[in-house]
Design a protein around this motif. Sequence first.
Motif, PDB file in Angstrom:
ATOM      1  N   VAL A   1     -47.422  -3.380  43.693  1.00  0.00           N
ATOM      2  CA  VAL A   1     -46.837  -4.689  43.410  1.00  0.00           C
ATOM      3  C   VAL A   1     -45.316  -4.625  43.348  1.00  0.00           C
ATOM      4  CG1 VAL A   1     -48.886  -5.518  42.191  1.00  0.00           C
ATOM      5  CG2 VAL A   1     -47.079  -4.328  40.908  1.00  0.00           C
ATOM      6  N   ASP A   2     -44.751  -3.493  43.715  1.00  0.00           N
ATOM      7  CA  ASP A   2     -43.299  -3.341  43.754  1.00  0.00           C
ATOM      8  C   ASP A   2     -42.947  -2.419  44.916  1.00  0.00           C
ATOM      9  OD1 ASP A   2     -40.625  -3.563  43.088  1.00  0.00           O
ATOM     10  OD2 ASP A   2     -40.938  -3.180  40.946  1.00  0.00           O
ATOM     11  N   PHE A   3     -41.646  -2.195  45.137  1.00  0.00           N
ATOM     12  CA  PHE A   3     -41.191  -1.385  46.263  1.00  0.00           C
ATOM     13  C   PHE A   3     -41.967  -0.068  46.355  1.00  0.00           C
ATOM     14  CE2 PHE A   3     -36.709  -3.260  45.478  1.00  0.00           C
ATOM     15  CZ  PHE A   3     -37.082  -4.442  46.122  1.00  0.00           C
ATOM     16  N   VAL A   4     -42.375   0.308  47.572  1.00  0.00           N
ATOM     17  CA  VAL A   4     -43.054   1.586  47.798  1.00  0.00           C
ATOM     18  C   VAL A   4     -42.028   2.558  48.371  1.00  0.00           C
ATOM     19  CG1 VAL A   4     -45.023   2.743  48.844  1.00  0.00           C
ATOM     20  CG2 VAL A   4     -45.160   0.307  48.299  1.00  0.00           C
ATOM     21  N   ARG A   5     -41.829   3.666  47.694  1.00  0.00           N
ATOM     22  CA  ARG A   5     -40.772   4.603  48.080  1.00  0.00           C
ATOM     23  C   ARG A   5     -41.294   6.003  48.404  1.00  0.00           C
ATOM     24  NH1 ARG A   5     -35.669   2.381  46.911  1.00  0.00           N
ATOM     25  NH2 ARG A   5     -35.904   0.174  47.446  1.00  0.00           N
ATOM     26  N   GLY A   6     -42.574   6.273  48.177  1.00  0.00           N
ATOM     27  CA  GLY A   6     -43.113   7.597  48.458  1.00  0.00           C
ATOM     28  C   GLY A   6     -44.329   7.534  49.350  1.00  0.00           C
ATOM     29  N   LEU A   7     -44.476   8.520  50.233  1.00  0.00           N
ATOM     30  CA  LEU A   7     -45.612   8.592  51.156  1.00  0.00           C
ATOM     31  C   LEU A   7     -45.928  10.054  51.422  1.00  0.00           C
ATOM     32  CD1 LEU A   7     -47.593   7.259  53.203  1.00  0.00           C
ATOM     33  CD2 LEU A   7     -45.727   7.347  54.866  1.00  0.00           C
ATOM     34  N   CYS A   8     -47.186  10.412  51.261  1.00  0.00           N
ATOM     35  CA  CYS A   8     -47.625  11.794  51.472  1.00  0.00           C
ATOM     36  C   CYS A   8     -48.990  11.776  52.152  1.00  0.00           C
ATOM     37  CB  CYS A   8     -47.703  12.521  50.128  1.00  0.00           C
ATOM     38  SG  CYS A   8     -48.385  14.187  50.229  1.00  0.00           S
ATOM     39  N   VAL A   9     -49.127  12.511  53.244  1.00  0.00           N
ATOM     40  CA  VAL A   9     -50.389  12.594  53.972  1.00  0.00           C
ATOM     41  C   VAL A   9     -51.185  13.783  53.442  1.00  0.00           C
ATOM     42  CG1 VAL A   9     -51.478  12.804  56.232  1.00  0.00           C
ATOM     43  CG2 VAL A   9     -49.270  11.649  56.019  1.00  0.00           C
ATOM     44  N   LEU A  10     -52.421  13.551  53.043  1.00  0.00           N
ATOM     45  CA  LEU A  10     -53.255  14.652  52.567  1.00  0.00           C
ATOM     46  C   LEU A  10     -53.620  15.568  53.729  1.00  0.00           C
ATOM     47  CD1 LEU A  10     -55.572  12.883  49.967  1.00  0.00           C
ATOM     48  CD2 LEU A  10     -53.385  14.042  49.640  1.00  0.00           C
ATOM     49  N   PRO A  11     -53.858  16.860  53.449  1.00  0.00           N
ATOM     50  CA  PRO A  11     -54.038  17.847  54.516  1.00  0.00           C
ATOM     51  C   PRO A  11     -55.136  17.522  55.526  1.00  0.00           C
ATOM     52  CG  PRO A  11     -53.692  18.963  52.425  1.00  0.00           C
ATOM     53  CD  PRO A  11     -53.825  17.507  52.116  1.00  0.00           C
ATOM     54  N   ASP A  12     -56.222  16.880  55.098  1.00  0.00           N
ATOM     55  CA  ASP A  12     -57.313  16.602  56.034  1.00  0.00           C
ATOM     56  C   ASP A  12     -57.064  15.351  56.874  1.00  0.00           C
ATOM     57  OD1 ASP A  12     -57.666  14.570  54.221  1.00  0.00           O
ATOM     58  OD2 ASP A  12     -59.694  15.129  53.628  1.00  0.00           O
ATOM     59  N   GLY A  13     -55.960  14.638  56.615  1.00  0.00           N
ATOM     60  CA  GLY A  13     -55.625  13.454  57.387  1.00  0.00           C
ATOM     61  C   GLY A  13     -56.506  12.256  57.107  1.00  0.00           C
ATOM     62  N   GLY A  14     -57.348  12.344  56.087  1.00  0.00           N
ATOM     63  CA  GLY A  14     -58.256  11.242  55.796  1.00  0.00           C
ATOM     64  C   GLY A  14     -57.733  10.225  54.816  1.00  0.00           C
ATOM     65  N   ALA A  15     -56.593  10.535  54.182  1.00  0.00           N
ATOM     66  CA  ALA A  15     -56.028   9.618  53.194  1.00  0.00           C
ATOM     67  C   ALA A  15     -54.548   9.919  53.014  1.00  0.00           C
ATOM     68  CB  ALA A  15     -56.762   9.746  51.861  1.00  0.00           C
TER      69      ALA A  15
END
Length: 287
Positions: free
Chosen positions: A256-270
């Motif tokens: 509900v506010d600015f999104v500043r972080g993004l990380c891909v899990l190792p299996d690429g599923g999430a």
Amino acid sequence: QVVAATSRVFGNEWDGGLTAVFPDGTTKMCHMPCGCTDVSFLGPTNQSVVVSCDDGNLVVVGITSIGAESWRPLCLFAEHESIATAVGRCHQAPETVASASFDRTVKVWTVGSGDEGACITSLQGHCAAVWDVEYSPGDANVLASCAEDGGVRVWDQRKSGATSAVEEGAALFCLAWKDDNTLLAAGENGTVHTYDLRSLDNGEVVQYQAHSDSVRRIALVREGADAMVASVGDDCQLALHSQAAGCIKHKCKPHVDFVRGLCVLPDGGAVLTSSWDKTVATVKLPS
């Protein structure tokens, strides 16, 4: 395990912290004396992290010391003259990192055995604050940066100056490598640009509108025929773009506010996303 770097503003105080979530589900935290802007694992076994900070320093912290009352940094990088905005590790040389800063420079560091790390080189060419820096996945000497001036620079440490340069009309806040020859960058107008470094002189740039506000993080989710690009931004949304289909495949609003972080899990599923709303969300990706 997951490590998050945070900033906190309370009255006239501005500090930060590190939060580590371990595979067994336990969570540990340690206080930082200033706000944190980015974090990356460091070393061949990921037993430490390097944090970029609002005071311009980069701080190396051992994973096992997070949560300890009397922790101290393993190493300190202290040559930036303003806020350190981002840090990126070298995939082929795990003890080497690059940092970006409001002082318009990119600096390359190696972790030493003492309290202070050594600055290998300082790269200059941007005309405004540098927002992101990332190493090429296949070449330890090549890295890219993007800045408030709308410029993308590709650097080869074996050569003098930037080897490639592109100028966009709007500030660029984040970038990611798709492969050794393809670079993604995005910024304040919500557009994601794809650059083929082999044909930059021809001015050929593929782009798509991913967000209605600034894009703050992008990442390659999968490779090959199923390749997708994930992006998050100030419109509070996560967007997934199919590279094969050439369109947005999925959009959702995990915060509900600015999104500043993004990380891909190792299996690429999430993916994991983090926000100014003080939450971390796990978003499962469509197959």
